[in-house]
Enzyme design. Sequence first.
Site, PDB file in Angstrom:
ATOM      1  N   LYS A 167       0.820  -1.219   0.000  1.00 14.30           N
ATOM      2  CA  LYS A 167       0.000   0.000   0.000  1.00 14.30           C
ATOM      3  C   LYS A 167       0.855   1.271   0.000  1.00 14.30           C
ATOM      4  CE  LYS A 167      -4.274  -1.771   0.519  1.00 14.30           C
ATOM      5  NZ  LYS A 167      -5.434  -1.439  -0.328  1.00 14.30           N
ATOM      6  N   SER A 215      -8.875   1.315   8.201  1.00 10.15           N
ATOM      7  CA  SER A 215      -8.285   0.976   9.496  1.00 10.15           C
ATOM      8  C   SER A 215      -7.047   0.121   9.291  1.00 10.15           C
ATOM      9  CB  SER A 215      -9.301   0.245  10.368  1.00 10.15           C
ATOM     10  OG  SER A 215      -9.839  -0.840   9.657  1.00 10.15           O
TER      11      SER A 215
END
Lengths: 318, 318
Positions: free
Chosen positions: B51, B76
């Site tokens: 990511k 989250s």
Amino acid sequence: MLTLATIREAHARIRDSIVRTPVLSNDSLDADAHASLFFKCESFQKIGAFKARGATNAVFLLSDEEARNGVVTHSSGNHAAAVARAAKLRGIPAYVVMPHTVPQAKLQNVRNLGARIELCEPTLAAREAAAQRVIAETGATLVHPFNDYRVMAGQGTATLELLEEQPDLDLILCPIGGGGLISGTAVAAKGLKPGIQIIGVEPAGADDAYRSFKSGAIVPVTPANTIADGLRGTLLDKTFGVIRENVDDVVTVSETAIVQAMRSIWETLKIVVEPSAAVSYAAIVEKKVDVTGRRVGLIVTGGNLDLDSLPWTSAEVL
Amino acid sequence: MLTLATIREAHARIRDSIVRTPVLSNDSLDADAHASLFFKCESFQKIGAFKARGATNAVFLLSDEEARNGVVTHSSGNHAAAVARAAKLRGIPAYVVMPHTVPQAKLQNVRNLGARIELCEPTLAAREAAAQRVIAETGATLVHPFNDYRVMAGQGTATLELLEEQPDLDLILCPIGGGGLISGTAVAAKGLKPGIQIIGVEPAGADDAYRSFKSGAIVPVTPANTIADGLRGTLLDKTFGVIRENVDDVVTVSETAIVQAMRSIWETLKIVVEPSAAVSYAAIVEKKVDVTGRRVGLIVTGGNLDLDSLPWTSAEVL
């Protein structure tokens, strides 16, 4: 004899048969330590531990005549797998003496590498007797796990690679069990860089090297009590001699620090390491060595352990 | 638009801010699979997951005027940390909307990266509303976790590196959550090597991409039920469009195969990977893809998980 030259020769001999393991760093671990840490990850080595280096060097150094009769060792750990693999590479028999109490997985692993297993009672005397019997019957050559200059030279090759990649290290931290790894490490490092500092790290629960180093004489063996099962060995004459000459200091670490260091390495570096492999970093966690502002190499020795019983899931250690 | 060119530009843009992650191989895993496997280990990436690539590309692509007001995301997981880190690198504010049920460790991790946390109720509607509120108040730009061509281009950079190192791959296996990673993977790989096969792998318990791919239309979201928490996302318009055009097939794997694959990776490659990262290898373990004699790239997506609750210590999955 163990010299920079014999370690370089060992590297040329085994290079194509081992892994050139990566050196990992991490900003967050560096920030915590106020230092620059370089982890030489022998957990990625063949058979999952640095032991592949020393065993391969010793087996490859045999004359064809010696080699024909094979090699023997007594070990239930990484050295057994390393000797079996090296013998397979050379195409000679390997005999491994193991206590009958050894876990099936370890036994099967060594068998899969082509070794013949000789089971014995779980005492040092029984192991040595069984190895002697194999030698008498087969003429095989003993490859000792550490008290052998060929083995020490092989273990030292990890440090040649580390210093090639990071030539400006101030200090190397290295675990001590029987002392084969730190012997090779110290001789390689001091040969390349006389000013470098070499500090051995031992579990407080298996501190024979610490006591031997401080007293100047090999201390009698006492029962080891540590999670770092790879470091339960005790110094013998050859390793003690090299360590006295070439190692700057030996420190000990607590079991809590070993487990905490191991967990930090897993969580932060994202690698699987066995408890023995975490003791170098444990010395930093527990502030047994002042690393502030320094460039520090850490030998991470191996990654073989039972994933079903991790120390942080058992309350007894923490 | 997402093209090989935009992925190459992304790589030039982010290269100095990310890790060039290693590609690992292992003889024993190869022997089991009767194939040559190359694991691209994004578990070693900054923030512990791929990511970092997409978020960094998206944040770096903002104009100075846009950037001034900061960026916002709702997540989250790994994307939140990736956006926070990228914003910190650029020196702009990051706002992260998280449900108040998020574990303290994850919250603290994102806060340590300098982001401002906005807590909300644990529903998608509440998260989106909170993000809209932040945008209205601050003028921050939303960085979506996957349905954004800038993010997809960043994720594709892992495959540029993989194919640079292993140009002769026949096939790449890639996990699918929301589809950002496989979109970048497929466009990068097909651009470099039109004949390469790209297969997406999804947990059977979160198989929306499988069903969408097979039916030709995005299927409605159903509750996901899988240990691979990073793969609970569902395709949206942009990722679905890229996947239809560029991915050859999608297969699903069982929870048992995911856990078994994860454990094999830990034990054999000696790396810590999260369940989501093991699904590509699970497809081989479960024989969902025929890899015999082929050279296969596997994207290992991340290494963030709670070491206190490992799946093989809980009876429910196995």
